[in-house]
Structure formats: structure tokens, C-alpha cells
Scaffold this motif. Structure first.
Motif, PDB file in Angstrom:
ATOM      1  N   LEU A  29      -9.529  -3.070   1.646  1.00 14.27           N
ATOM      2  CA  LEU A  29      -9.644  -1.896   2.531  1.00 14.27           C
ATOM      3  C   LEU A  29      -9.672  -0.582   1.762  1.00 14.27           C
ATOM      4  N   ASN A  30      -9.544  -0.687   0.421  1.00 14.13           N
ATOM      5  CA  ASN A  30      -9.617   0.497  -0.449  1.00 14.13           C
ATOM      6  C   ASN A  30      -8.597   1.578  -0.091  1.00 14.13           C
ATOM      7  N   GLN A  31      -7.422   1.173   0.301  1.00 15.52           N
ATOM      8  CA  GLN A  31      -6.350   2.117   0.596  1.00 15.52           C
ATOM      9  C   GLN A  31      -5.646   2.510  -0.713  1.00 15.52           C
ATOM     10  N   SER A  32      -4.937   3.622  -0.666  1.00 16.37           N
ATOM     11  CA  SER A  32      -4.201   4.061  -1.849  1.00 16.37           C
ATOM     12  C   SER A  32      -3.047   3.106  -2.134  1.00 16.37           C
ATOM     13  N   PHE A  33      -2.527   3.203  -3.340  1.00 21.40           N
ATOM     14  CA  PHE A  33      -1.429   2.309  -3.741  1.00 21.40           C
ATOM     15  C   PHE A  33      -0.215   2.489  -2.841  1.00 21.40           C
ATOM     16  N   MET A  34       0.149   3.740  -2.534  1.00 19.09           N
ATOM     17  CA  MET A  34       1.333   4.016  -1.709  1.00 19.09           C
ATOM     18  C   MET A  34       1.172   3.471  -0.290  1.00 19.09           C
ATOM     19  N   ILE A  35      -0.015   3.679   0.284  1.00 15.88           N
ATOM     20  CA  ILE A  35      -0.265   3.161   1.642  1.00 15.88           C
ATOM     21  C   ILE A  35      -0.236   1.632   1.634  1.00 15.88           C
ATOM     22  N   SER A  36      -0.779   1.040   0.579  1.00 11.82           N
ATOM     23  CA  SER A  36      -0.780  -0.425   0.459  1.00 11.82           C
ATOM     24  C   SER A  36       0.650  -0.970   0.365  1.00 11.82           C
ATOM     25  N   VAL A  37       1.500  -0.239  -0.352  1.00 11.68           N
ATOM     26  CA  VAL A  37       2.909  -0.633  -0.458  1.00 11.68           C
ATOM     27  C   VAL A  37       3.576  -0.582   0.919  1.00 11.68           C
ATOM     28  N   VAL A  38       3.274   0.476   1.677  1.00 12.74           N
ATOM     29  CA  VAL A  38       3.840   0.606   3.034  1.00 12.74           C
ATOM     30  C   VAL A  38       3.374  -0.549   3.915  1.00 12.74           C
ATOM     31  N   PHE A  39       2.054  -0.846   3.883  1.00 11.03           N
ATOM     32  CA  PHE A  39       1.508  -1.969   4.663  1.00 11.03           C
ATOM     33  C   PHE A  39       2.178  -3.289   4.241  1.00 11.03           C
ATOM     34  N   SER A  40       2.368  -3.431   2.943  1.00 11.28           N
ATOM     35  CA  SER A  40       2.987  -4.646   2.406  1.00 11.28           C
ATOM     36  C   SER A  40       4.409  -4.825   2.952  1.00 11.28           C
ATOM     37  N   LEU A  41       5.174  -3.739   2.923  1.00 12.93           N
ATOM     38  CA  LEU A  41       6.559  -3.792   3.420  1.00 12.93           C
ATOM     39  C   LEU A  41       6.620  -4.062   4.918  1.00 12.93           C
ATOM     40  N   VAL A  42       5.715  -3.412   5.648  1.00 10.98           N
ATOM     41  CA  VAL A  42       5.673  -3.618   7.108  1.00 10.98           C
ATOM     42  C   VAL A  42       5.278  -5.059   7.423  1.00 10.98           C
TER      43      VAL A  42
END
Length: 217
Positions: A29-42
Motif C-alpha cells: 500500500l506504499n504507506q510510511s513506516f510510522m503508519i505501517s507500524v500503527v496498522f501493524s499494532l492495530v
């Protein structure tokens, strides 16, 4: 469903899901690293929550308990754990050879009741007197005995108190033994029933063999 598995399995599943969600978010989805981390945690958190609900529901259904009943039982079992540790520590430290076996038996029975009710929470209802009264008495008596025994100078009155405490601990061991039998009562009844059925089957078989032997003669 074992309670340990009900707690651990959601964690084991949530980890890979969290990693997968993070990788998809980052690379697909080409999201930023920080957003990807948030998605990962959620994603991991949601997976753990749903898995925990599912396995807890299975656990409660298996043991025929409501969530409220289980929380009540778990609270009492958790509160008993430090008391059991205190009893064990006190009884092991007693230096009185003739009461060693009795103290060892008490520790074994206390631990057995605890392990049975933790593994099968519904057994708690057969061990209420143990958790509400007898365990507290054992803790107080064991620690009192250790305190008295550790006094540097012992007079006649102190020796009498030690003797009385040992006697009371011995009586309490018998009471805790009854608690254990009560916890195991359903198993004992089932075993006795199965033994009766087996004996009857053996008796019937022997009678049939005797009858068959008579016919052949």
C-alpha cells in the motif's frame, strides 16, 4: 480447552498477523513506516482480542461457567497462590523430624487442591471451605509455629505452645485431606461406578462360561 492455551494461542497468532499487516501496509500500500507500524499494532491487537474472546468462550463453555463465575473463581485462586507459597515456606523450615511426613503430606494436598481447581475451575465450588477458611488457618498456624520455634530460649510454656500448634496442624492436615476428597468426589463416584460395571460384566461372563460348560457336558 486448557486455560494456558487460551491465553497463549491468541498471542502466537497475533504476532505473525501484526507483522503481515505491517509488511502489506509498507510495501503493497506504499504507506510510511510510522503508519505501517500503527496498522501493524492495530491488526495484532485486534487479532489478539478476537482470539482471546473466542478461546475464552470455548474454555467457559467446556467448564460450564459464565464469565462472571470464572472471574470470581479466578480471583479467589489468584489470592490463594501467595498463601500457598507462605505455607510451604513455613512448613519446610520447621525442624521437627517426627512431624516431617505430616507436613509433607499437607503441602502435597494443598498444592493438589490448587492445581485441580486451577485446571478445572468448576471444582472450586467443592473446595470453598478450603479457600475461605482452611488455607488461611494453615498459613497462620505454620507461620506461628516457625516464629515460636525460632525463639532462642524456650521455657515450659513455649514448649507447650509448640506442642499444641503441632497437634492443631496435624488435625488441620486431616481436614485438608477431607477437602481434597471432596474435590475428587465426582471422580471417585465415577470410578466406583465403572468398577461396579466392570465387576458385573466379569461376573456375567463367568456365569455364561459356566453355563456353556454345562451344556457341553
Amino acid at each position: 480447552m486448557n486455560r494456558f492455551l487460551a491465553d497463549v494461542v491468541p498471542m502466537l497468532v497475533a504476532g505473525p498477523i501484526a507483522l503481515l499487516v505491517g509488511l502489506i501496509s509498507l510495501f503493497a500500500l506504499n504507506q510510511s513506516f510510522m503508519i505501517s507500524v500503527v496498522f501493524s499494532l492495530v491488526g495484532g491487537g485486534l487479532t489478539y482480542w478476537l482470539g482471546s474472546l473466542y478461546f475464552t468462550s470455548r474454555f467457559l463453555k467446556k467448564h460450564q461457567l459464565t464469565r462472571k463465575e470464572y472471574q470470581y473463581i479466578k480471583k479467589n485462586i489468584d489470592e490463594a497462590k501467595p498463601k500457598i507459597w507462605r505455607v510451604q515456606k513455613a512448613l519446610i523450615s520447621v525442624r521437627h523430624l517426627s512431624s516431617f511426613k505430616q507436613r509433607k503430606d499437607m503441602i502435597k494436598m494443598i498444592r493438589k487442591i490448587y492445581s485441580l481447581t486451577k485446571k478445572e475451575p468448576k471444582r472450586f465450588y467443592k473446595a470453598e471451605s478450603f479457600y475461605y477458611s482452611h488455607l488461611d488457618s494453615a498459613t497462620e498456624l505454620a507461620e506461628k509455629y516457625v516464629f515460636l520455634a525460632q525463639q532462642p530460649r524456650k521455657n515450659k510454656e513455649l514448649e507447650l505452645s509448640l506442642t499444641e500448634t503441632r497437634k492443631t496442624l496435624k488435625d488441620l492436615t486431616k481436614t485438608i485431606e477431607k477437602d481434597l476428597y471432596k474435590v475428587l468426589s465426582d471422580d471417585i463416584d465415577t470410578l466406583n461406578f465403572e468398577l461396579d460395571v466392570a465387576k458385573q460384566a466379569i461376573k456375567t461372563r463367568k456365569e455364561s462360561q459356566i453355563e456353556e460348560s454345562r451344556r457341553l457336558k
